[in-house]
Motif scaffolding. Structure first.
Motif, mmCIF file in Angstrom:
data_model
loop_
_atom_site.group_PDB
_atom_site.id
_atom_site.type_symbol
_atom_site.label_atom_id
_atom_site.label_comp_id
_atom_site.label_asym_id
_atom_site.label_seq_id
_atom_site.Cartn_x
_atom_site.Cartn_y
_atom_site.Cartn_z
ATOM 1 N N THR A 234 0.829 -1.195 0.000
ATOM 2 C CA THR A 234 0.000 0.000 0.000
ATOM 3 C C THR A 234 0.857 1.235 0.000
ATOM 4 N N ALA A 235 0.266 2.333 -0.451
ATOM 5 C CA ALA A 235 0.926 3.622 -0.372
ATOM 6 C C ALA A 235 0.931 4.087 1.083
ATOM 7 N N LYS A 236 1.684 5.136 1.353
ATOM 8 C CA LYS A 236 1.717 5.704 2.698
ATOM 9 C C LYS A 236 0.312 6.164 3.063
ATOM 10 N N MET A 237 -0.127 5.772 4.273
ATOM 11 C CA MET A 237 -1.466 6.117 4.733
ATOM 12 C C MET A 237 -1.413 7.366 5.608
ATOM 13 N N SER A 238 -2.454 8.167 5.547
ATOM 14 C CA SER A 238 -2.590 9.307 6.450
ATOM 15 C C SER A 238 -4.059 9.466 6.796
ATOM 16 N N VAL A 398 -7.982 3.718 14.003
ATOM 17 C CA VAL A 398 -7.564 2.320 13.996
ATOM 18 C C VAL A 398 -6.214 2.248 13.312
ATOM 19 N N ASP A 399 -5.262 1.613 13.972
ATOM 20 C CA ASP A 399 -3.917 1.454 13.420
ATOM 21 C C ASP A 399 -3.842 0.120 12.687
ATOM 22 N N GLY A 400 -2.934 0.028 11.729
ATOM 23 C CA GLY A 400 -2.768 -1.202 10.965
ATOM 24 C C GLY A 400 -3.669 -1.266 9.750
ATOM 25 N N VAL A 401 -4.232 -0.119 9.333
ATOM 26 C CA VAL A 401 -5.089 -0.078 8.153
ATOM 27 C C VAL A 401 -4.214 -0.087 6.904
ATOM 28 N N GLU A 402 -4.534 -0.953 5.975
ATOM 29 C CA GLU A 402 -3.795 -1.039 4.722
ATOM 30 C C GLU A 402 -4.762 -1.138 3.554
ATOM 31 N N PRO A 426 -4.824 6.227 1.653
ATOM 32 C CA PRO A 426 -3.563 6.626 1.037
ATOM 33 C C PRO A 426 -3.437 8.145 0.986
ATOM 34 N N ASP A 427 -2.207 8.627 1.135
ATOM 35 C CA ASP A 427 -1.926 10.062 1.205
ATOM 36 C C ASP A 427 -2.627 10.871 0.123
ATOM 37 N N ASP A 428 -2.506 10.425 -1.111
ATOM 38 C CA ASP A 428 -3.049 11.212 -2.212
ATOM 39 C C ASP A 428 -4.570 11.250 -2.179
ATOM 40 N N VAL A 429 -5.197 10.188 -1.651
ATOM 41 C CA VAL A 429 -6.656 10.160 -1.567
ATOM 42 C C VAL A 429 -7.145 11.145 -0.504
ATOM 43 N N VAL A 430 -6.446 11.204 0.629
ATOM 44 C CA VAL A 430 -6.818 12.167 1.669
ATOM 45 C C VAL A 430 -6.704 13.585 1.150
#
Length: 456
Positions: A234-238, A398-402, A426-430
């Motif tokens: 996955t991409a970096k999540m935020s 919730v942590d651990g979301v991918e 994902p960062d870009d989606v946020v």
């Protein structure tokens, strides 16, 4: 923490808080199949309160110690226990259990170098998680505290109470009610929802439905396991939090037709996250089953009691009202039998089971949308006996979301239909959602977005 940004939260001290009344020797708390399924995930809650005389460290630690006497599973430690009824030659079959040893939970003190209003206006998602300290499990879980409480004081005397827990212990409803019970004890009031610690309430039925072995129900557990039992690339999540006022949600409901606030907001965010031009799409939904069963569980049932089910083939290009109606019908169609099939299927495939697959992603790889705290328990947690002592804001993560990510829909601090949506994507989606005109139409206030993302 973003490079070049000065850290505004300073950890000052760390200690352990134990229960005021010792637990009887040998007491244990077993974990259900739903608990075991959450092995990869962590919960983080942050409650923000304006300055108040009662919110001092000494008084909060004292009342926390008192309420922990009701929660022996919170102060205990995880152990692997052999399964006694596994049969001859079972060898390595085991399950997680909490030994209620009075070991206590971690208590962290911190300072935030900002006023509460400054923090709410400027803090990023990474900074907010600095208010909910957690510690990863080490090689020996028997000495690891799976619960952490952090008390952070702001420059204006306001405080944040952060609670982190391994998701294997309990779900968001249980975590919220733990803080509510703490607030009741702090005010010397009756604990409205004392915990119901009885994991066997969700044990498989004596005569399970044969369909459970095949798992042909609509639950998302089998789909998640089939997609991947390993971490999803996955991409970096935020994260970001969108706070919608009562008037905004009512405006959305007029556009969405015959829908609940959850259905309408889930439809709004799903249609903006996914690509409507792709046509039919799938979504995983999560709902609390405590009061949806023929023999309802108490609200304060301690553990995991959410059911995850899939909605397939929804045409996202059909418009907001059509998508919201599809979600409403899917929710109304969830049967208790679907839930029990999921419990029985998970029981046979839990970590530690012979030939079991490793734990899989519950929040992912498919986009997941969860309805949290329908009855506004999070904002019913005053630590003083006055109307102004309710939380100014509450965040759940919730942590651990991918994978595709997670959308949490929960009540907001304002009364009425007000809601907030916490996304982990994902960062870009946020970044796209924070600029999205269809969401901006309802004038949400955007909090705790990543650095560089414009806030509304």
């Amino acid at each position: 923490m973003t490079a070049g940004r000065q850290r505004r939260v300073t950890l000052c001290a760390k200690t352990t808080v134990v229960s005021a009344i010792p637990v009887r020797p040998g007491k244990t708390h077993s974990l259900s199949a739903l608990d075991h399924a959450m092995t990869r995930h962590f919960l983080h809650l942050v409650f923000y309160f304006r300055a108040a005389p009662a919110l001092t460290k000494s008084r909060l630690m004292y009342s926390l110690s008192e309420v922990l006497s009701y929660y022996p599973a919170v102060t205990g430690r995880l152990h692997r226990q052999p399964v006694e009824d596994a049969g001859a030659g079972s060898g390595s079959e085991w399950s997680w259990v909490v030994k209620c040893t009075d070991a206590g939970l971690r208590f962290v003190e911190a300072r935030a170098h900002a006023t509460l209003d400054e923090w709410l206006a400027s803090a990023t998602d990474e900074e907010e998680m600095e208010l909910a300290h957690s510690e990863p499990m080490g090689h020996d879980p028997s000495i690891w505290s799976s619960y952490c409480v952090q008390l952070t004081e702001f420059d204006d005397g306001a405080v944040a109470i952060g609670l982190s827990s391994a998701h294997i212990n309990a779900d968001l409803t249980s975590a919220i009610l733990l803080v509510r019970a703490w607030s009741d004890a702090h005010r010397r009031a009756c604990i409205v929802f004392p915990p119901f610690l009885h994991a066997p309430a969700l044990e498989p039925r004596p005569n399970p439905n044969p369909r459970s072995a095949l798992f042909s129900s609509k639950s998302a557990a089998a789909a998640a396991a089939a997609a991947s039992t390993e971490p999803v690339a996955t991409a970096k999540m935020s994260s970001a939090t969108f706070v919608f006022s009562d008037a905004s949600v009512k405006c959305l409901l007029s556009d969405a037709g015959d829908a609940s606030p959850f259905d309408a907001l889930a439809a709004l965010f799903w249609t903006r996250i996914a690509a409507p031009e792709l046509g039919a799409a799938d979504l995983t939904l999560g709902i609390d089953m405590r009061k949806r069963m023929h023999a309802p569980l108490p609200y304060a049932f301690y553990g995991n009691a959410f059911h995850f089910y899939s909605v397939h083939g929804v045409d996202l290009g059909a418009g907001l009202s059509r998508v919201a109606a599809d979600l409403r019908r899917a929710g109304e169609g969830v049967r208790e039998e679907d839930f029990w099939e999921a419990v029985e299927w998970l029981h046979e495939r839990r970590p530690g089971r012979r030939e079991a697959e490793p734990a899989f992603q519950v929040y992912g790889p498919e986009l997941t949308c969860v309805e949290v705290d329908r009855d506004a328990f999070a904002y019913g947690t005053p630590f003083e006996d006055n109307d102004g002592s309710r939380p100014a804001h509450v965040t759940c993560r919730v942590d651990g979301v991918e994978g595709a990510g997670l959308v949490l829909v929960m009540p907001a601090a304002a009364e009425g239909a007000a809601r907030q949506v916490v996304v982990t994507l994902p960062d870009d989606v946020v970044a796209k959602l924070c600029r999205d005109a269809s969401i901006a139409k309802y004038e949400p206030t955007v909090l705790f977005a990543s650095a560089g993302v414009k806030k509304g």
